[in-house]
Design a protein around this motif. Structure first.
Motif, PDB file in Angstrom:
ATOM      1  N   ALA A  96       0.845  -1.204   0.000  1.00 10.21           N
ATOM      2  CA  ALA A  96       0.000   0.000   0.000  1.00 10.21           C
ATOM      3  C   ALA A  96       0.876   1.249   0.000  1.00 10.21           C
ATOM      4  O   ALA A  96       0.589   2.231  -0.690  1.00 10.21           O
ATOM      5  N   TRP A  97       1.958   1.228   0.763  1.00  8.76           N
ATOM      6  CA  TRP A  97       2.861   2.379   0.807  1.00  8.76           C
ATOM      7  C   TRP A  97       3.577   2.570  -0.539  1.00  8.76           C
ATOM      8  O   TRP A  97       3.779   3.704  -0.999  1.00  8.76           O
ATOM      9  N   ASP A  98       3.920   1.482  -1.207  1.00  8.29           N
ATOM     10  CA  ASP A  98       4.481   1.590  -2.569  1.00  8.29           C
ATOM     11  C   ASP A  98       3.495   2.310  -3.493  1.00  8.29           C
ATOM     12  O   ASP A  98       3.863   3.200  -4.248  1.00  8.29           O
ATOM     13  N   LEU A  99       2.240   1.894  -3.416  1.00 13.51           N
ATOM     14  CA  LEU A  99       1.209   2.534  -4.244  1.00 13.51           C
ATOM     15  C   LEU A  99       1.067   4.006  -3.865  1.00 13.51           C
ATOM     16  O   LEU A  99       0.983   4.887  -4.734  1.00 13.51           O
ATOM     17  N   ALA A 100       1.045   4.284  -2.560  1.00 19.58           N
ATOM     18  CA  ALA A 100       0.890   5.663  -2.089  1.00 19.58           C
ATOM     19  C   ALA A 100       2.016   6.541  -2.635  1.00 19.58           C
ATOM     20  O   ALA A 100       1.769   7.666  -3.099  1.00 19.58           O
ATOM     21  N   GLU A 130      11.553   7.258   8.342  1.00 19.24           N
ATOM     22  CA  GLU A 130      11.867   7.130   6.908  1.00 19.24           C
ATOM     23  C   GLU A 130      10.740   7.700   6.049  1.00 19.24           C
ATOM     24  O   GLU A 130      10.978   8.345   5.023  1.00 19.24           O
ATOM     25  N   ILE A 131       9.513   7.438   6.480  1.00 17.78           N
ATOM     26  CA  ILE A 131       8.365   7.899   5.695  1.00 17.78           C
ATOM     27  C   ILE A 131       8.265   9.421   5.703  1.00 17.78           C
ATOM     28  O   ILE A 131       8.019  10.045   4.669  1.00 17.78           O
ATOM     29  N   ARG A 136       8.910  14.652   3.073  1.00 16.28           N
ATOM     30  CA  ARG A 136       9.515  15.993   3.023  1.00 16.28           C
ATOM     31  C   ARG A 136      10.193  16.225   1.686  1.00 16.28           C
ATOM     32  O   ARG A 136      10.184  17.326   1.151  1.00 16.28           O
ATOM     33  N   GLU A 137      10.760  15.171   1.127  1.00 12.17           N
ATOM     34  CA  GLU A 137      11.505  15.313  -0.121  1.00 12.17           C
ATOM     35  C   GLU A 137      10.588  15.246  -1.343  1.00 12.17           C
ATOM     36  O   GLU A 137      10.811  15.926  -2.337  1.00 12.17           O
ATOM     37  N   LEU A 156       4.842  12.207  13.365  1.00 10.32           N
ATOM     38  CA  LEU A 156       3.881  12.541  12.308  1.00 10.32           C
ATOM     39  C   LEU A 156       3.118  13.814  12.681  1.00 10.32           C
ATOM     40  O   LEU A 156       2.880  14.682  11.833  1.00 10.32           O
ATOM     41  N   ILE A 157       2.733  13.924  13.941  1.00 13.80           N
ATOM     42  CA  ILE A 157       2.032  15.133  14.407  1.00 13.80           C
ATOM     43  C   ILE A 157       2.946  16.350  14.250  1.00 13.80           C
ATOM     44  O   ILE A 157       2.504  17.411  13.809  1.00 13.80           O
TER      45      ILE A 157
END
Lengths: 185, 185
Positions: A96-100, A130-131, A136-137, A156-157
């Motif tokens: 799912a993260w790959d798709l995101a 890492e996420i 950010r990039e 995350l917050i």
């Protein structure tokens, strides 16, 4: 961020927000649906990626998304607390993260929702640091990114622009009323 | 409530909920839009009555509502804190409540949203006790009624089935970013 400063006097300048809806109450995913509702009215292209929900179920929101041409991906294998095979659950979160990431960098969208994305972070299936570094990039400056789910990690917050905690005050399940179509799903 | 007891074993029995989204955070109205999004997918007829928002403005949500054939009424004269003429504001709240009563008793809807309805109650333009008495008597059993706004009176919370408090954790306005189309409106 110099473009941002230059645009300060522009009423309509676009600043893609990172929105987090967290807490133990109702309305986290529902408010994300509300943002899809708004975005659609502005003809903003939008996409929903669900990290936990599986293909099962006939949810009202999926039918409305079809009508509004909102892209919708159910990438999970059900609810976390039902997982029979944690390796499989983790593998689906990575998928799912790959798709995101593909959707986020595509430049096609003004709004991407990562529904229940906090759970893979909270349970450590994905690395929060890492996420956030990746976001950010790579997150386009005009993309609104909405993340829902309980237990939003503090990092995350800290990264997000707009954070709301939905707190349970009163819930009918406690009084024996089952989930209602149009309300719960 | 004897019908309700008889239907306890029915997975899909319909129990119209009274839902309140309150608190100082974002997502109260937005989550109500999310419920409209879900209801529309179930082909449930729905109606939105806005007690404070006026006719001005081109909101994304209004355009989406048109596409989904959700009825939408903006009955206010703007934001409360801008009111120049409190008698007029009060008159408009009474008008909106008259309309709401018609819609609620009509039997046409499965979902009625009273957006920012807590303000007329909080400021005493409408009497909370009388309104709850009226709702107890007249709200159809299968109608979901959603009420949004800050300062939900305790009597309304006591009457409601599902209450969520949206709490502000972090808000971009505080960092100088203006409201974004598709997010704020």
């Amino acid at each position: 961020m110099s473009d941002l400063n230059a645009a300060q006097n522009h009423q309509d300048y676009v600043h893609g927000l990172v929105v987090v809806n967290t807490g133990n109450g109702k309305g986290k995913t529902t408010a994300a649906l509300g943002l899809l509702f708004r975005a659609s009215g502005h003809n903003q292209r939008a996409c929903m990626i669900q990290f936990i929900k599986s293909e099962d179920g006939q949810w009202g929101e999926v039918k409305t998304a079809e009508r509004l041409q909102i892209e919708w991906f159910k990438m999970g294998d059900g609810f976390v607390w039902n997982s029979q095979d944690i390796a499989e659950t983790r593998r689906k979160a990575l998928q799912a993260w790959d798709l995101a990431r593909q959707k986020i960098v595509s430049g096609l969208y003004r709004l991407v929702v990562l529904d229940e994305f906090t759970y893979p972070l909270h349970y450590g299936w994905l690395d929060t640091g890492e996420i956030i570094d990746w976001l950010r990039e790579h997150k386009p400056a005009d993309l609104h990114l909405v993340i829902t789910g309980r237990y939003a990690p503090q990092a995350l917050i800290d990264y997000a622009d707009l954070v709301t905690e939905m707190q349970l005050v009163k819930h009918p399940f406690k009084e024996g009323i089952p989930g209602q179509p149009g309300i719960e799903y």
